[in-house]
Scaffold this motif. Sequence first.
Motif, PDB file in Angstrom:
ATOM      1  N   LEU A 600      40.444  45.770   2.742  1.00  6.62           N
ATOM      2  CA  LEU A 600      41.114  45.991   3.601  1.00  6.62           C
ATOM      3  C   LEU A 600      40.366  46.427   4.851  1.00  6.62           C
ATOM      4  O   LEU A 600      39.079  47.014   5.036  1.00  6.62           O
ATOM      5  CB  LEU A 600      42.192  47.379   3.223  1.00  6.62           C
ATOM      6  N   ASN A 601      39.963  46.255   6.096  1.00  5.55           N
ATOM      7  CA  ASN A 601      39.311  46.648   7.361  1.00  5.55           C
ATOM      8  C   ASN A 601      39.863  48.261   7.839  1.00  5.55           C
ATOM      9  O   ASN A 601      40.718  48.221   8.574  1.00  5.55           O
ATOM     10  CB  ASN A 601      39.787  45.926   8.408  1.00  5.55           C
ATOM     11  N   LYS A 602      39.601  49.306   6.819  1.00  3.97           N
ATOM     12  CA  LYS A 602      39.359  50.093   7.061  1.00  3.97           C
ATOM     13  C   LYS A 602      39.265  51.136   8.880  1.00  3.97           C
ATOM     14  O   LYS A 602      40.248  51.729   8.974  1.00  3.97           O
ATOM     15  CB  LYS A 602      39.491  51.886   5.875  1.00  3.97           C
ATOM     16  N   THR A 603      38.569  50.441   9.051  1.00  5.78           N
ATOM     17  CA  THR A 603      38.195  50.703  10.585  1.00  5.78           C
ATOM     18  C   THR A 603      39.375  50.159  11.831  1.00  5.78           C
ATOM     19  O   THR A 603      39.729  51.902  12.666  1.00  5.78           O
ATOM     20  CB  THR A 603      36.744  50.522  10.829  1.00  5.78           C
ATOM     21  N   THR A 604      39.948  49.615  11.446  1.00  8.03           N
ATOM     22  CA  THR A 604      40.260  48.511  12.529  1.00  8.03           C
ATOM     23  C   THR A 604      41.846  49.224  11.935  1.00  8.03           C
ATOM     24  O   THR A 604      42.930  50.301  12.572  1.00  8.03           O
ATOM     25  CB  THR A 604      41.021  47.383  11.793  1.00  8.03           C
ATOM     26  N   LEU A 605      42.285  49.960  10.565  1.00  9.57           N
ATOM     27  CA  LEU A 605      43.600  50.611  10.084  1.00  9.57           C
ATOM     28  C   LEU A 605      44.016  51.768  10.743  1.00  9.57           C
ATOM     29  O   LEU A 605      44.837  52.292  11.319  1.00  9.57           O
ATOM     30  CB  LEU A 605      44.147  50.232   8.508  1.00  9.57           C
ATOM     31  N   THR A 606      43.007  52.117  11.055  1.00  6.84           N
ATOM     32  CA  THR A 606      42.285  53.763  11.300  1.00  6.84           C
ATOM     33  C   THR A 606      42.750  53.935  12.437  1.00  6.84           C
ATOM     34  O   THR A 606      43.187  54.653  12.836  1.00  6.84           O
ATOM     35  CB  THR A 606      41.212  54.990  10.829  1.00  6.84           C
ATOM     36  N   GLY A 607      42.528  52.917  13.002  1.00  8.08           N
ATOM     37  CA  GLY A 607      42.204  53.071  14.944  1.00  8.08           C
ATOM     38  C   GLY A 607      44.108  52.617  14.933  1.00  8.08           C
ATOM     39  O   GLY A 607      44.710  52.686  15.525  1.00  8.08           O
ATOM     40  N   CYS A 608      44.419  51.915  14.541  1.00  4.77           N
ATOM     41  CA  CYS A 608      46.368  51.050  14.211  1.00  4.77           C
ATOM     42  C   CYS A 608      46.576  52.725  14.511  1.00  4.77           C
ATOM     43  O   CYS A 608      48.212  52.575  14.428  1.00  4.77           O
ATOM     44  CB  CYS A 608      46.768  50.437  13.476  1.00  4.77           C
ATOM     45  N   MET A 609      46.569  53.675  13.234  1.00  2.00           N
ATOM     46  CA  MET A 609      46.905  54.363  12.821  1.00  2.00           C
ATOM     47  C   MET A 609      47.168  55.957  13.754  1.00  2.00           C
ATOM     48  O   MET A 609      48.667  55.958  14.148  1.00  2.00           O
ATOM     49  CB  MET A 609      46.854  54.846  11.442  1.00  2.00           C
ATOM     50  N   GLU A 610      45.938  55.672  14.214  1.00  2.00           N
ATOM     51  CA  GLU A 610      46.063  56.771  15.626  1.00  2.00           C
ATOM     52  C   GLU A 610      47.515  56.357  16.762  1.00  2.00           C
ATOM     53  O   GLU A 610      48.014  57.445  17.071  1.00  2.00           O
ATOM     54  CB  GLU A 610      44.695  56.433  15.571  1.00  2.00           C
ATOM     55  N   ARG A 611      46.837  55.386  16.842  1.00  2.00           N
ATOM     56  CA  ARG A 611      47.971  54.706  18.225  1.00  2.00           C
ATOM     57  C   ARG A 611      48.638  54.336  17.969  1.00  2.00           C
ATOM     58  O   ARG A 611      49.702  54.480  18.646  1.00  2.00           O
ATOM     59  CB  ARG A 611      46.891  53.272  18.330  1.00  2.00           C
ATOM     60  N   ILE A 612      50.093  54.891  16.832  1.00  2.00           N
ATOM     61  CA  ILE A 612      51.115  54.175  16.387  1.00  2.00           C
ATOM     62  C   ILE A 612      51.598  56.109  16.170  1.00  2.00           C
ATOM     63  O   ILE A 612      53.313  55.727  16.614  1.00  2.00           O
ATOM     64  CB  ILE A 612      51.577  53.749  15.131  1.00  2.00           C
ATOM     65  N   GLY A 613      50.602  57.079  15.883  1.00  2.00           N
ATOM     66  CA  GLY A 613      50.901  58.026  16.345  1.00  2.00           C
ATOM     67  C   GLY A 613      51.867  58.865  15.016  1.00  2.00           C
ATOM     68  O   GLY A 613      52.472  57.826  14.381  1.00  2.00           O
ATOM     69  N   SER A 614      53.132  59.647  15.253  1.00  2.00           N
ATOM     70  CA  SER A 614      53.664  60.915  14.231  1.00  2.00           C
ATOM     71  C   SER A 614      55.304  60.257  14.160  1.00  2.00           C
ATOM     72  O   SER A 614      55.634  61.009  13.515  1.00  2.00           O
ATOM     73  CB  SER A 614      53.420  61.938  13.903  1.00  2.00           C
ATOM     74  N   GLU A 615      55.543  59.456  15.215  1.00  2.00           N
ATOM     75  CA  GLU A 615      56.711  59.745  15.804  1.00  2.00           C
ATOM     76  C   GLU A 615      57.225  57.913  15.380  1.00  2.00           C
ATOM     77  O   GLU A 615      56.216  56.867  16.111  1.00  2.00           O
ATOM     78  CB  GLU A 615      56.987  59.795  16.985  1.00  2.00           C
ATOM     79  N   PRO A 616      58.357  57.821  14.858  1.00  2.00           N
ATOM     80  CA  PRO A 616      57.950  56.143  15.552  1.00  2.00           C
ATOM     81  C   PRO A 616      59.348  55.989  15.971  1.00  2.00           C
ATOM     82  O   PRO A 616      60.859  55.423  17.011  1.00  2.00           O
ATOM     83  CB  PRO A 616      60.054  56.738  13.902  1.00  2.00           C
ATOM     84  N   ALA A 617      58.585  55.237  16.859  1.00  2.44           N
ATOM     85  CA  ALA A 617      58.636  54.962  18.602  1.00  2.44           C
ATOM     86  C   ALA A 617      59.916  53.568  18.278  1.00  2.44           C
ATOM     87  O   ALA A 617      58.925  52.650  18.049  1.00  2.44           O
ATOM     88  CB  ALA A 617      58.320  54.535  19.138  1.00  2.44           C
ATOM     89  N   PRO A 618      61.034  52.992  18.273  1.00  7.92           N
ATOM     90  CA  PRO A 618      61.146  51.867  18.159  1.00  7.92           C
ATOM     91  C   PRO A 618      60.551  50.477  18.488  1.00  7.92           C
ATOM     92  O   PRO A 618      60.830  49.903  17.615  1.00  7.92           O
ATOM     93  CB  PRO A 618      63.034  52.124  18.912  1.00  7.92           C
TER      94      PRO A 618
END
Length: 643
Positions: A600-618
């Motif tokens: 897995l591309n952990k650099t990409t996935l880390t960036g994805c996690m930062e962008r989705i944030g901690s709240e479940p936006a629909p």
Amino acid sequence: MSAIAGIYHIQHDSLDPRLGPELMQELSRYPADNVGVWEKRGVFLGCRARWITPESAYETLPLYDPARGLAITADAILDNREELIEQLHVPHDELDVIPDSLLILLAYEKWGEGAPARLVGDFAFMIWDEKKGSLFGARDFSGNRTLYFQRAAGRFAFCTVIHPLLTLPGADRQMNEQWVSEFLAIPVRVDSVDCFSTVYRSVEQLPPAHSVTVTGERVVFSRYCRLEAPETLRLKSNEEYEEAFREVFGRAVRDRLRTRLAAGANLSGGLDSGSVVSFAAEEMRRRGEPLHTFSSYPIDSFEGFPLHGRVADERPYIRETISHVGNIRPHFLNFPERNSYSEIEEWLDILEMPYKFIENSYWLKGIYEQAQQENLGVLLSGQRGNWSISWGPALDYQAKLIREFRWFAFYRENRQYTRSMEADRRKVLQIVGRKAFPALSRLTGGAPEPPPELIHPDFAKRTEVYGRLQALQLDGAPSARNVYEIRKQHFEQPHIWNVNGTVATKLSLKYGVWDRDPTNDIRVIRFCLSVPEEQYVQNGVDRSLIRRAMEGRLPDTVRLNRKRRGVQGADGIARMAGVWPMFLGELREMLNDPRTSPYLNKTTLTGCMERIGSEPAPSLIFNSDFRLLARGLVFYRFLKRLS
């Protein structure tokens, strides 16, 4: 439907007597009406059968015919029985009793390895020919039934599912890195472009539209069907095209309702499923039985978000169809206790491999469970309709007219489209221009951002995956293909539809309900490919042929709806609100687990996690960051199972 299995000793030596029974024991998790085995020196065939069609109750599987020297085990429903009975000179009074497996056996006796091309329906089968000393089998043209095999220790073993083959001597559970690299690198829902491979190194599969012959030391594969555009159909009027469509499609629907149990269909608010249901309900009315329909809708707490012309709750359109068509027993389902995250483990159990359709997983499985409770034998769908019966993209057609320098036709279609849609003509012209000359629009608009990659760059390089995907334009790079070229590839390349057959087969084994798609009928597809484009887009109206052909059969609110289209699974993130912290926690675990580091591309996935944030936006449900994280998590769960 059947779960079939078998073993053939290539040197015709005796088989270990424990192997066949052990293979069948692995299939015992699937419900069955009958279990049968047949064996002779060097050959074992088995079948765990569910009786879906009326004729299947008379069926013996495996079936051995000593006079012909042929034995068959099959997982099949045929749809051209009447033609086969006539061509094979079977007494017509046997139409209602002769099982499909025997028709396949007779077809093989008459046409040999050319038999699969004569069959219409969903099938996977294996035939032992003792006169030739060979094993012959085939899978239907779109792979709607699976067939896996293993070559090891002088044996050729096959099965409807994967896990029994992993128990045989010589098998291992090592991942197939080529398959994994394609799964991770392909941005769309296709699993792999190599239809022979599976996620396991020691197990292969027979591709859709292929047959296999095993004789002595040789294993030979052959592609028996290629869906290429036939000669253009030339009729005299719109009315003749509409009637021809109703005849071909109506027959496909009727053929797929052949069951000894109850019948049902998926029903959304659109043209494809509505057209299937319209013909199906009419046929069931003649039989004196209702048609069950199953429709998914969002949870009650879902407040929605901008969907740009898409509709998350299609119930108003669905109710219009139900009221207009009649003879329907509807089931509206929203599965409030389910979400995509909570379903991962069970889906991995069912599919035996990672999957990509996480957004729709909860309602898809939920409908099968409900269909099982209603004692259904077949569940009709319209999954391939966008490429067959409801083809006709208006703006792409206008772009095609420009490329062909058909200026008067373009002017007429463009004017009628903008008027009927009440659209800004300047904006429409901009869209059509980009579709007509995509390469030019990229030059003037600058290079697009490269899509985020789930696969680790080193793993991609080591497996040379992008070289394999580039030839099929599945590497995520910008493409100059237009929608007509994409449609052509859709029908020519078997890997595109393989995942649907995998899901359909394995859900059917678990729930005893067979997915049957009239929009995927090979006769319907060939008819649709023969229809001239002018029938699909007329007077600025997209999907014109089906809209005209279904007049009176569907309510106009559905038939003529051009501005709003349904979308399933829009409430996927809203459903996960209660488990969102758990979801994020497991994603962090995934990123820290050394087992995922090579893949897995952990650099990409880390960036994805930062962008989705901690709240479940629909609105995240259709976001590429969430999609990559979810697919990575499904792969991670599968990887842990192998540890």
